[in-house]
Design a protein around this motif. Structure first.
Motif, PDB file in Angstrom:
ATOM      1  N   ALA A 133       7.912  -4.887   7.449  1.00  0.00           N
ATOM      2  CA  ALA A 133       7.751  -5.474   8.731  1.00  0.00           C
ATOM      3  C   ALA A 133       8.892  -6.441   9.146  1.00  0.00           C
ATOM      4  O   ALA A 133       8.810  -7.626   9.063  1.00  0.00           O
ATOM      5  N   LYS A 191      10.622  -8.117  12.240  1.00  0.00           N
ATOM      6  CA  LYS A 191      10.512  -8.498  13.742  1.00  0.00           C
ATOM      7  C   LYS A 191      11.832  -9.184  14.026  1.00  0.00           C
ATOM      8  O   LYS A 191      12.666  -9.680  13.446  1.00  0.00           O
ATOM      9  N   TYR A 234       7.282   9.601  15.049  1.00  0.00           N
ATOM     10  CA  TYR A 234       5.872   9.167  14.974  1.00  0.00           C
ATOM     11  C   TYR A 234       5.164  10.828  14.910  1.00  0.00           C
ATOM     12  O   TYR A 234       3.747  10.906  14.952  1.00  0.00           O
ATOM     13  N   ASP A 244       9.379   1.122   8.643  1.00  0.00           N
ATOM     14  CA  ASP A 244       8.499   1.068   9.982  1.00  0.00           C
ATOM     15  C   ASP A 244       7.250   0.824   9.224  1.00  0.00           C
ATOM     16  O   ASP A 244       6.511   1.971   9.030  1.00  0.00           O
ATOM     17  N   LYS A 287       4.525   0.726  11.144  1.00  0.00           N
ATOM     18  CA  LYS A 287       3.680   1.466  11.960  1.00  0.00           C
ATOM     19  C   LYS A 287       3.529   2.796  11.317  1.00  0.00           C
ATOM     20  O   LYS A 287       2.420   3.434  11.377  1.00  0.00           O
ATOM     21  N   LEU A 288       4.608   3.458  10.687  1.00  0.00           N
ATOM     22  CA  LEU A 288       4.490   4.530  10.173  1.00  0.00           C
ATOM     23  C   LEU A 288       3.719   4.498   8.705  1.00  0.00           C
ATOM     24  O   LEU A 288       2.916   5.299   8.277  1.00  0.00           O
ATOM     25  N   THR A 296       1.172   2.526   8.000  1.00  0.00           N
ATOM     26  CA  THR A 296      -0.276   2.343   8.501  1.00  0.00           C
ATOM     27  C   THR A 296      -0.705   3.828   9.088  1.00  0.00           C
ATOM     28  O   THR A 296      -1.874   4.054   9.031  1.00  0.00           O
ATOM     29  N   ALA A 297       0.093   4.495   9.836  1.00  0.00           N
ATOM     30  CA  ALA A 297      -0.187   6.044  10.247  1.00  0.00           C
ATOM     31  C   ALA A 297      -0.666   6.652   9.039  1.00  0.00           C
ATOM     32  O   ALA A 297      -1.481   7.520   9.051  1.00  0.00           O
TER      33      ALA A 297
END
Length: 270
Positions: A2, A4, A115, A184, A186-187, A189-190
Motif C-alpha cells: 500500500a 500512497k 484490473y 497494487d 487493490k489487485l 484485494t481483488a
C-alpha cells in the motif's frame, strides 16, 4: 504493497526495495550508483533528483502508475500521464491493438487492463462470448466485463470448464504474479475476493512426467467441446500508464476440433 502519495520518499524507496527483496547493495549495483548514496536517500541525508528517482524505479521494475507516486512522495510532479484510449493521441496505439486482434481471427483475442476489465475484443471473441449469455449477464454493461470475475464466478466460465481443478490454481497464480509486479493493494484485494467467490482451494496438483507444455482450458458449452490456451503480449516501450497496463490475450486452439470450430465460424461470417 500500500504505497500512497502522502508517504515520504525515504519510506517509499525502502518499502519498494524490500518488497522486491533487494538489499541496498543489490539496488546500488542494478541502478549503477553507490551503496552509500542509496543509504543516504533512504535516510534522507540526500535528496533525489527526478532523474535519480526514475533510475531507481527502473532498477526496481516499478510500474509507471507507482513511479508517479514515488515522484510525488519526493515533492515532484507526476512524470507519466494516463491517457484514455479514446484520446486522439492514442490513435496509433488503438490501430495497433485493432490490427493485432483482427490478425488473430479466426481465434479469440481480447485486450484487458490492469484490473482485467475487457477493453477490446475481436470478432472471434465476440462470437465465443455470444455463446455464453449467462456469462455476459454477469456484467452490468458491455464495457464493464471483467475477465477474471467472469471466469471464476459460479455462473461464469467456470461452469463450462471441465478441467477447473487443474486450471484454476494456475490461473490464480498468474493473477497473483501480475498483482505482485505492481504492488497494487487493490489487485491483491481483488484476488482475495476472487478466491472467496470461487470457493476453490488454490492447490496445485502433483507434477508428473506427463506434464503438458501448457494447460489448456477444456470447455464443454452445451455439448460443444473446446480446448484453448492463451499467449499474453504487452507493450515493450510503454511511457503512458494506460499502455503500460494493457495486456493482449490471444487464445489458440489446443486441438484440431477447436481449430475447425473457429475456422468454420469465421467462414460463416459469425
Amino acid at each position: 504493497m500500500a504505497l500512497k502519495a502522502t508517504t515520504s520518499f525515504t519510506t517509499s524507496l525502502k518499502e519498494w526495495r524490500e518488497y522486491r527483496k533487494f538489499s541496498q547493495l543489490d539496488l546500488a549495483l542494478e541502478a549503477d550508483v553507490s551503496q552509500k548514496h542509496v543509504s543516504y536517500l533512504e535516510t534522507g541525508r540526500s535528496n533525489p533528483t527526478p532523474e535519480m528517482i526514475v533510475r531507481l524505479a527502473e532498477a526496481l521494475d516499478i510500474p509507471l502508475r507507482e513511479r508517479n507516486l514515488l515522484l510525488l512522495s519526493a515533492g515532484y510532479r507526476a512524470g507519466y500521464q494516463e491517457t484514455d484510449l479514446t484520446d486522439p493521441s492514442m490513435t496509433f496505439v488503438n490501430e495497433a491493438l485493432t490490427r493485432m486482434l483482427k490478425h488473430h481471427d479466426p481465434f479469440p483475442a481480447l485486450v484487458v487492463d490492469r484490473y482485467w476489465t475487457i477493453k477490446k475484443t475481436n470478432s472471434a471473441a465476440d462470437a465465443l462470448i455470444a455463446l455464453l449469455p449467462d456469462v455476459q449477464a454477469l456484467a452490468p454493461s458491455a464495457d464493464s466485463m471483467n475477465l477474471a470475475f467472469m471466469t471464476v464466478h459460479p455462473q461464469g466460465l467456470r461452469q463450462y470448464i471441465t478441467n477447473w481443478e487443474q486450471a484454476f490454481p494456475l490461473f490464480i497464480q498468474r493473477l497473483k504474479r501480475e498483482a505482485a509486479a505492481t504492488g497494487d493493494p487493490k489487485l491483491m484485494t481483488a484476488i482475495a475476493e476472487l478466491l472467496t467467490l470461487s470457493g476453490s482451494a488454490e492447490t496445485l496438483s502433483f507434477i508428473n512426467e506427463d506434464l503438458m507444455p501448457v494447460i489448456p482450458l477444456e470447455m464443454d458449452i452445451n455439448g460443444l467441446k473446446l480446448s484453448l490456451f492463451t499467449v499474453i503480449a504487452t507493450f515493450g516501450t510503454a511511457q503512458d500508464i494506460t499502455t503500460d497496463e494493457l495486456r493482449i490475450e490471444s487464445f489458440y486452439p489446443a486441438n484440431a476440433e477447436t481449430e475447425a470450430f473457429f475456422t468454420n465460424l469465421s467462414l460463416k461470417g459469425i
